[in-house]
Design a protein around this motif. Structure first.
Motif, PDB file in Angstrom:
ATOM      1  N   TRP A  51      54.996  53.396 -48.117  1.00 53.04           N
ATOM      2  CA  TRP A  51      53.726  53.658 -48.628  1.00 53.04           C
ATOM      3  C   TRP A  51      53.282  55.073 -47.650  1.00 53.04           C
ATOM      4  O   TRP A  51      52.258  55.770 -48.365  1.00 53.04           O
ATOM      5  N   MET A  52      53.617  55.236 -46.541  1.00 52.37           N
ATOM      6  CA  MET A  52      53.125  56.284 -45.859  1.00 52.37           C
ATOM      7  C   MET A  52      54.274  56.999 -44.836  1.00 52.37           C
ATOM      8  O   MET A  52      55.114  56.355 -44.703  1.00 52.37           O
ATOM      9  N   LYS A  65      49.782  59.808 -43.299  1.00 53.31           N
ATOM     10  CA  LYS A  65      49.090  60.044 -44.564  1.00 53.31           C
ATOM     11  C   LYS A  65      50.069  59.477 -45.637  1.00 53.31           C
ATOM     12  O   LYS A  65      51.218  59.079 -45.656  1.00 53.31           O
ATOM     13  N   TYR A  67      51.746  58.629 -49.348  1.00 52.15           N
ATOM     14  CA  TYR A  67      52.234  59.520 -50.094  1.00 52.15           C
ATOM     15  C   TYR A  67      51.623  60.068 -51.386  1.00 52.15           C
ATOM     16  O   TYR A  67      50.876  59.175 -52.019  1.00 52.15           O
ATOM     17  N   ASP A  68      51.661  61.231 -51.679  1.00 50.79           N
ATOM     18  CA  ASP A  68      50.610  61.620 -52.817  1.00 50.79           C
ATOM     19  C   ASP A  68      51.180  61.164 -54.211  1.00 50.79           C
ATOM     20  O   ASP A  68      50.397  60.819 -55.124  1.00 50.79           O
ATOM     21  N   SER A  69      52.683  60.952 -54.269  1.00 51.47           N
ATOM     22  CA  SER A  69      53.142  60.426 -55.506  1.00 51.47           C
ATOM     23  C   SER A  69      54.347  59.649 -55.088  1.00 51.47           C
ATOM     24  O   SER A  69      55.078  59.700 -54.290  1.00 51.47           O
ATOM     25  N   ALA A  72      57.756  61.480 -55.229  1.00 49.86           N
ATOM     26  CA  ALA A  72      58.049  62.153 -53.939  1.00 49.86           C
ATOM     27  C   ALA A  72      59.101  61.473 -53.135  1.00 49.86           C
ATOM     28  O   ALA A  72      59.617  61.986 -52.254  1.00 49.86           O
TER      29      ALA A  72
END
Length: 224
Positions: A51-52, A65, A67-69, A72
């Motif tokens: 998840w991060m 952080k 993940y934005d998508s 990715a």
């Protein structure tokens, strides 16, 4: 008494596996940065999870952080998300079914046969959740090992096995062991019931043998 101890042991082992599955799903330590060859920046550690991703600097400060998508992520991490979520749900469902089917739970309109079936379902769910968890953990570990020994991969992009993978193997083993315990308990209950309901075999006693022998000899003498 032995059956009750087996159920408690299976429930404890299954609970440990369930908690471990939840922890593995949320932990970011699936992939850890490898300090090899020219990559000697040891004061910065990179963690990559489902998840991060996190960056830990000199054991003092850590930044994470999300993940934005999903796109990715690598294919193995994308599949691991769904599989670990499914494994978590199955392990929780198996734990709840095992509690319902416990011998100490006195439910109205319940029989030993119904409880045996409930315990069997719980065991199968535990085994299924352990197998589902093993797939993403082994898949990610295989990808890490393959990229580590691949000379075409940049040294800075190589990763090592994180703590989450080792915890995932232990949790999967606990879930499968709990499922095996519940299935063995159900099998023992089936054998006990079959022995309990079997009709006893009546063997003729010594007096019956003497009576039959006397009666046959008397009938022969009377016939003569």
């Amino acid at each position: 008494m032995v059956g009750g101890a087996l159920q408690i042991a299976g429930l404890l082992v299954g609970g440990i596996g369930m908690i471990g599955t939840f922890a593995v799903t949320g932990m970011p330590q699936w992939r850890v940065s490898a300090f090899i060859e020219n990559n000697i920046i040891v004061f910065e550690t990179i963690w990559e999870g489902l998840w991060m991703h996190c960056i830990r600097q000199a054991n003092i400060r850590m930044q994470c952080k999300v993940y934005d998508s999903v796109l990715a992520l690598s294919p193995d991490l994308q599949a691991s998300r769904g599989l670990m979520c499914a494994g978590s749900v199955l392990s929780f469902l198996a734990f709840m079914v095992a509690i319902i089917g416990m011998k100490c739970m006195q439910c109205a309109q319940s029989s030993w046969q119904a409880k045996g079936y409930i315990i069997l379902v719980a065991g199968l769910l535990f085994i299924l959740s352990g197998a589902v968890e093993l797939i993403p953990v082994c898949w990610v570990a295989r990808t890490i090992i393959r990229d580590f020994y691949n000379p075409m991969v940049n040294v800075a992009q190589k990763r090592e096995l994180g703590e989450a993978l080792y915890l995932g193997w232990v949790s999967a083993f606990c879930l499968i062991a709990a499922g095996a315990i519940f299935c063995c308990f159900c099998r023992c209950c089936e054998k006990t019931r079959s022995y309990g309901y079997s009709t006893p075999t009546h063997y003729p006693t010594h007096s019956q043998h003497l009576y039959r022998k006397t009666e046959s000899s008397y009938s022969r003498s009377q016939y003569v």
